[in-house]
Design an enzyme around this catalytic site. Structure first.
Site, PDB file in Angstrom:
ATOM      1  N   LYS A   1     -31.828  -3.368  17.824  1.00  0.00           N
ATOM      2  CA  LYS A   1     -32.164  -4.417  16.847  1.00  0.00           C
ATOM      3  C   LYS A   1     -33.354  -5.243  17.347  1.00  0.00           C
ATOM      4  O   LYS A   1     -34.313  -5.467  16.609  1.00  0.00           O
ATOM      5  CB  LYS A   1     -30.967  -5.338  16.641  1.00  0.00           C
ATOM      6  CG  LYS A   1     -31.277  -6.660  15.926  1.00  0.00           C
ATOM      7  CD  LYS A   1     -30.044  -7.478  15.660  1.00  0.00           C
ATOM      8  CE  LYS A   1     -29.723  -8.424  16.755  1.00  0.00           C
ATOM      9  NZ  LYS A   1     -30.520  -9.673  16.797  1.00  0.00           N
ATOM     10  N   ASN A   2     -33.309  -5.669  18.609  1.00  0.00           N
ATOM     11  CA  ASN A   2     -34.318  -6.607  19.102  1.00  0.00           C
ATOM     12  C   ASN A   2     -35.627  -5.935  19.486  1.00  0.00           C
ATOM     13  O   ASN A   2     -36.573  -6.617  19.895  1.00  0.00           O
ATOM     14  CB  ASN A   2     -33.746  -7.437  20.256  1.00  0.00           C
ATOM     15  CG  ASN A   2     -32.633  -8.362  19.760  1.00  0.00           C
ATOM     16  OD1 ASN A   2     -32.442  -8.511  18.542  1.00  0.00           O
ATOM     17  ND2 ASN A   2     -31.880  -8.944  20.664  1.00  0.00           N
TER      18      ASN A   2
ATOM     19  N   CYS B   1     -29.438 -22.268  14.977  1.00  0.00           N
ATOM     20  CA  CYS B   1     -28.342 -21.415  14.501  1.00  0.00           C
ATOM     21  C   CYS B   1     -27.120 -21.798  15.337  1.00  0.00           C
ATOM     22  O   CYS B   1     -27.144 -22.746  16.110  1.00  0.00           O
ATOM     23  CB  CYS B   1     -28.702 -19.953  14.686  1.00  0.00           C
ATOM     24  SG  CYS B   1     -28.851 -19.530  16.412  1.00  0.00           S
TER      25      CYS B   1
ATOM     26  N   ARG C   1     -32.683 -23.655  19.073  1.00  0.00           N
ATOM     27  CA  ARG C   1     -33.716 -22.612  18.961  1.00  0.00           C
ATOM     28  C   ARG C   1     -35.092 -23.184  18.577  1.00  0.00           C
ATOM     29  O   ARG C   1     -35.650 -22.869  17.540  1.00  0.00           O
ATOM     30  CB  ARG C   1     -33.302 -21.537  17.960  1.00  0.00           C
ATOM     31  CG  ARG C   1     -31.877 -21.034  18.045  1.00  0.00           C
ATOM     32  CD  ARG C   1     -31.604 -20.058  19.174  1.00  0.00           C
ATOM     33  NE  ARG C   1     -32.265 -18.786  19.090  1.00  0.00           N
ATOM     34  CZ  ARG C   1     -31.755 -17.693  18.510  1.00  0.00           C
ATOM     35  NH1 ARG C   1     -30.624 -17.771  17.895  1.00  0.00           N
ATOM     36  NH2 ARG C   1     -32.417 -16.554  18.529  1.00  0.00           N
TER      37      ARG C   1
ATOM     38  N   ASP D   1     -27.007 -11.997  25.686  1.00  0.00           N
ATOM     39  CA  ASP D   1     -26.416 -11.309  24.524  1.00  0.00           C
ATOM     40  C   ASP D   1     -25.191 -10.487  24.886  1.00  0.00           C
ATOM     41  O   ASP D   1     -24.527  -9.957  23.997  1.00  0.00           O
ATOM     42  CB  ASP D   1     -27.456 -10.397  23.855  1.00  0.00           C
ATOM     43  CG  ASP D   1     -28.558 -11.197  23.214  1.00  0.00           C
ATOM     44  OD1 ASP D   1     -29.596 -10.610  22.863  1.00  0.00           O
ATOM     45  OD2 ASP D   1     -28.403 -12.430  23.104  1.00  0.00           O
TER      46      ASP D   1
ATOM     47  N   ARG E   1     -24.743  -8.007  11.283  1.00  0.00           N
ATOM     48  CA  ARG E   1     -26.162  -8.342  11.470  1.00  0.00           C
ATOM     49  C   ARG E   1     -26.752  -7.499  12.600  1.00  0.00           C
ATOM     50  O   ARG E   1     -27.944  -7.250  12.642  1.00  0.00           O
ATOM     51  CB  ARG E   1     -26.338  -9.817  11.829  1.00  0.00           C
ATOM     52  CG  ARG E   1     -25.945 -10.764  10.736  1.00  0.00           C
ATOM     53  CD  ARG E   1     -26.402 -12.148  11.036  1.00  0.00           C
ATOM     54  NE  ARG E   1     -27.856 -12.209  11.162  1.00  0.00           N
ATOM     55  CZ  ARG E   1     -28.561 -13.336  11.031  1.00  0.00           C
ATOM     56  NH1 ARG E   1     -27.943 -14.475  10.801  1.00  0.00           N
ATOM     57  NH2 ARG E   1     -29.870 -13.341  11.139  1.00  0.00           N
TER      58      ARG E   1
HETATM   59  C1  EPZ Z   1     -34.377 -13.208  21.445  1.00  0.00           C
HETATM   60  O1  EPZ Z   1     -34.243 -14.463  20.788  1.00  0.00           O
HETATM   61  C2  EPZ Z   1     -33.270 -12.327  20.904  1.00  0.00           C
HETATM   62  N1  EPZ Z   1     -33.436 -12.141  19.456  1.00  0.00           N
HETATM   63  C3  EPZ Z   1     -31.906 -12.972  21.163  1.00  0.00           C
HETATM   64  O2  EPZ Z   1     -30.899 -12.064  20.708  1.00  0.00           O
HETATM   65  C4  EPZ Z   1     -31.749 -13.149  22.681  1.00  0.00           C
HETATM   66  O3  EPZ Z   1     -30.541 -13.815  22.930  1.00  0.00           O
HETATM   67  C5  EPZ Z   1     -32.920 -13.973  23.228  1.00  0.00           C
HETATM   68  O4  EPZ Z   1     -34.179 -13.347  22.870  1.00  0.00           O
HETATM   69  C6  EPZ Z   1     -32.870 -14.095  24.739  1.00  0.00           C
HETATM   70  O5  EPZ Z   1     -32.880 -12.824  25.320  1.00  0.00           O
HETATM   71  C7  EPZ Z   1     -34.330 -11.207  19.018  1.00  0.00           C
HETATM   72  O6  EPZ Z   1     -35.015 -10.557  19.808  1.00  0.00           O
HETATM   73  C8  EPZ Z   1     -34.420 -11.020  17.543  1.00  0.00           C
HETATM   74  P1  EPZ Z   1     -36.025 -16.909  23.407  1.00  0.00           P
HETATM   75  P2  EPZ Z   1     -35.408 -15.593  20.955  1.00  0.00           P
HETATM   76  O7  EPZ Z   1     -37.215 -17.398  22.680  1.00  0.00           O
HETATM   77  O8  EPZ Z   1     -36.726 -14.947  20.935  1.00  0.00           O
HETATM   78  C9  EPZ Z   1     -35.566 -21.552  24.281  1.00  0.00           C
HETATM   79  C10 EPZ Z   1     -28.956 -11.388  19.600  1.00  0.00           C
HETATM   80  O9  EPZ Z   1     -27.759 -11.682  19.749  1.00  0.00           O
HETATM   81  N2  EPZ Z   1     -36.872 -21.660  23.618  1.00  0.00           N
HETATM   82  O10 EPZ Z   1     -36.194 -16.095  24.653  1.00  0.00           O
HETATM   83  O11 EPZ Z   1     -35.112 -16.667  19.988  1.00  0.00           O
HETATM   84  C11 EPZ Z   1     -34.465 -21.220  23.283  1.00  0.00           C
HETATM   85  O12 EPZ Z   1     -33.987 -22.405  22.663  1.00  0.00           O
HETATM   86  C12 EPZ Z   1     -30.014 -12.475  19.656  1.00  0.00           C
HETATM   87  O13 EPZ Z   1     -29.394 -10.226  19.416  1.00  0.00           O
HETATM   88  C13 EPZ Z   1     -37.513 -22.884  23.609  1.00  0.00           C
HETATM   89  O14 EPZ Z   1     -37.021 -23.865  24.150  1.00  0.00           O
HETATM   90  O15 EPZ Z   1     -35.072 -16.108  22.436  1.00  0.00           O
HETATM   91  C14 EPZ Z   1     -33.435 -20.560  24.137  1.00  0.00           C
HETATM   92  O16 EPZ Z   1     -32.642 -21.571  24.754  1.00  0.00           O
HETATM   93  C15 EPZ Z   1     -29.412 -13.863  19.884  1.00  0.00           C
HETATM   94  N3  EPZ Z   1     -38.712 -22.990  22.971  1.00  0.00           N
HETATM   95  C16 EPZ Z   1     -34.255 -19.824  25.195  1.00  0.00           C
HETATM   96  O17 EPZ Z   1     -35.556 -20.431  25.184  1.00  0.00           O
HETATM   97  C17 EPZ Z   1     -39.303 -21.901  22.342  1.00  0.00           C
HETATM   98  O18 EPZ Z   1     -40.409 -22.059  21.785  1.00  0.00           O
HETATM   99  C18 EPZ Z   1     -34.411 -18.330  24.921  1.00  0.00           C
HETATM  100  O19 EPZ Z   1     -35.103 -18.192  23.714  1.00  0.00           O
HETATM  101  C19 EPZ Z   1     -38.623 -20.677  22.354  1.00  0.00           C
HETATM  102  C20 EPZ Z   1     -37.410 -20.558  22.995  1.00  0.00           C
END
Ligand code: EPZ
Length: 416
Positions: free
Chosen positions: A10-11, A104, A109, A293, A385
């Site tokens: 998915k990711n 979410c 996020r 995850d 999802r």
């Molecule tokens: C991706 O989400 C994945 N989703 C998530 O999978 C996964 O948990 C996550 O990466 C971490 O590995 C997809 O790829 C579609 P991040 P993403 O930006 O990109 C903070 C699943 O279950 N952050 O690495 O949203 C954020 O709040 C999903 O398949 C900021 O603070 O993850 C979080 O605490 C859930 N500012 C942490 O970083 C930003 O601008 C990780 O977020 C961006 C992120």
């Protein structure tokens, strides 16, 4: 002993689908999982003018004509990861408007890392009435350094920089395998990206991209989910797909729990002990650390281990929504902030429980597989999802599991 081919990732497929709009032609993507989030991304591509055909697990995108530079708000609210359309749309159309993705159930996020990096690359950004209005007409290649290795922000900047003048460098990028997959996909279209999976990604701007056909990698989190299901039921399964190379940190923890894993070319043979051993500590971290995850799923397995385990969720601030539900099944879990202490019990009891988000929902199914009696997991659409057909998959391994969705939920899930 059962065997199962694990679905496409998915990711990986979500950012790859966003990247298809960078080629004003045809992109063929194989091994796409038929899940709600991919259906949502297909709708987004269609809404901006792409012609998208889905044949089995292959998605064919004709992005010759984009006629809309606004990503519909309803889709961004439905799937916050659609924010990765921003980078791709800006690279192609220069002017884009997208609604602010909400938080979410696992956290607020924010997208500050995305926006800060875009501004450094001279993208002008205005936040107006909940929308982000961007103009990349004067964008230039430059070096951006992330304060946190955000997966989405890394993908957005890679997509954004494809055609930019000069060279863009991303320091402290996310190193997830899905980032390497996006690099390989974009380079298969003629992009010039190097360094994905390392501490610096380097993107040399090119003038245009060409048609491609690409096959998506196996979903390492779905593979880990089925390892947890096998672990909690003292089972034995051959999980097929390119799994071993991306699940080291997951497999290490299951080995600590007394499982035996054998790596083959076609997958991983996973054998669980009669009763699992607890783990001292699992701390979720960006790749190659233990993936957030997989935190909910391995927690379920640890609820029946012979002793006490500790989990520290260091990536998201609200990823213990499944704990109350597991407690209703007889689990003994204490949480304080981002720490969870899991004291193993002999047996869980079946109960009526509610899924509140994707991985927490999967963890409730895992717990139900080993519980005495029947477990009913409400809100299964959250699970659909990310899992193409968890009922089919686990059922094929001997689980007694059925999907019953209310008409609306099913329609809702199907429609998306
Ligand atoms: C991706 O989400 C994945 N989703 C998530 O999978 C996964 O948990 C996550 O990466 C971490 O590995 C997809 O790829 C579609 P991040 P993403 O930006 O990109 C903070 C699943 O279950 N952050 O690495 O949203 C954020 O709040 C999903 O398949 C900021 O603070 O993850 C979080 O605490 C859930 N500012 C942490 O970083 C930003 O601008 C990780 O977020 C961006 C992120």
């Amino acid at each position: 002993m059962g065997e199962l081919t694990v679905q496409g990732a998915k990711n990986a497929v979500l950012p790859v689908l966003a990247g298809t709009i960078l080629n004003k032609g045809i992109s063929i993507i194989n091994n796409c999982p038929q899940i709600i989030d991919v259906k949502c991304m297909v709708k987004i591509l269609t809404s901006v003018g792409c012609i998208v055909k889905w044949e089995g697990s292959t998605i064919i995108v004709d992005a010759s004509n984009i006629n809309n530079t606004m990503v519909p708000e309803e889709y961004v609210r439905e799937m916050r990861s659609s924010i990765i359309m921003l980078g791709a749309m800006l690279a192609r159309e220069k002017i884009v408007s997208i609604s602010y993705p909400g938080g979410c159930s696992i956290g607020i996020r924010p997208i500050d890392i995305h926006l800060k990096a875009m501004k450094k690359l001279n993208v002008s950004i205005e936040e107006v009435n909940g929308f982000i209005e961007c103009d990349a007409t004067n964008m230039v290649g430059d070096t951006v350094t992330f304060e946190y290795p955000s997966v989405g922000a890394t993908e957005n900047i890679m997509l954004l920089s494809i055609f930019s003048e000069g060279i863009t460098k991303i320091n402290n990028p996310a190193k997830e395998p899905e980032i390497v997959e996006l690099q390989n996909f974009l380079n298969s279209m003629g992009a010039d990206i190097n360094g994905a999976g390392t501490d610096q990604i380097l993107i040399r701007g090119v003038s245009k991209l060409h048609d491609t056909e690409y096959t998506i990698m196996t979903d390492r989190i779905v593979a880990g989910t089925y390892m947890a299901a096998t672990a909690i039921t003292s089972g034995e399964v051959l999980l097929k797909g390119d799994i071993a190379q991306y699940t080291e940190s997951i497999m290490d923890k299951f080995i600590e729990m007394g499982c035996i894993l054998k790596k083959y070319k076609e997958g991983v043979l996973f054998k669980a002990p009669k009763r699992l051993t607890p783990v001292d500590k699992i701390v979720t971290r960006p790749y190659p650390g233990f993936p957030t995850d997989m935190q909910s799923q391995i927690m379920s397995a640890l609820t029946v281990a012979e002793g006490t385990s500790v989990i520290v969720e260091s990536v998201f601030e609200a990823r213990y929504k499944n704990v109350d539900e597991l407690t209703r099944m007889g689990a003994n879990i204490y949480t304080s902030g981002n720490v969870a202490v899991i004291r193993g019990v002999k047996k869980l009891q079946g109960a009526l429980v509610s899924a509140r988000e994707l991985r927490g929902g999967a963890s409730l199914i895992i717990a139900g597989l080993a519980a005495d009696g029947i477990t009913i997991v409400e809100n299964p659409h959250y699970i659909l999802r990310g899992y193409e057909d968890i009922v089919r998959d686990l059922g094929s391994l001997g689980a007694k599991i059925y999907l019953k969705m209310t008409g609306d939920e099913f329609e809702e899930g199907k429609k998306r």
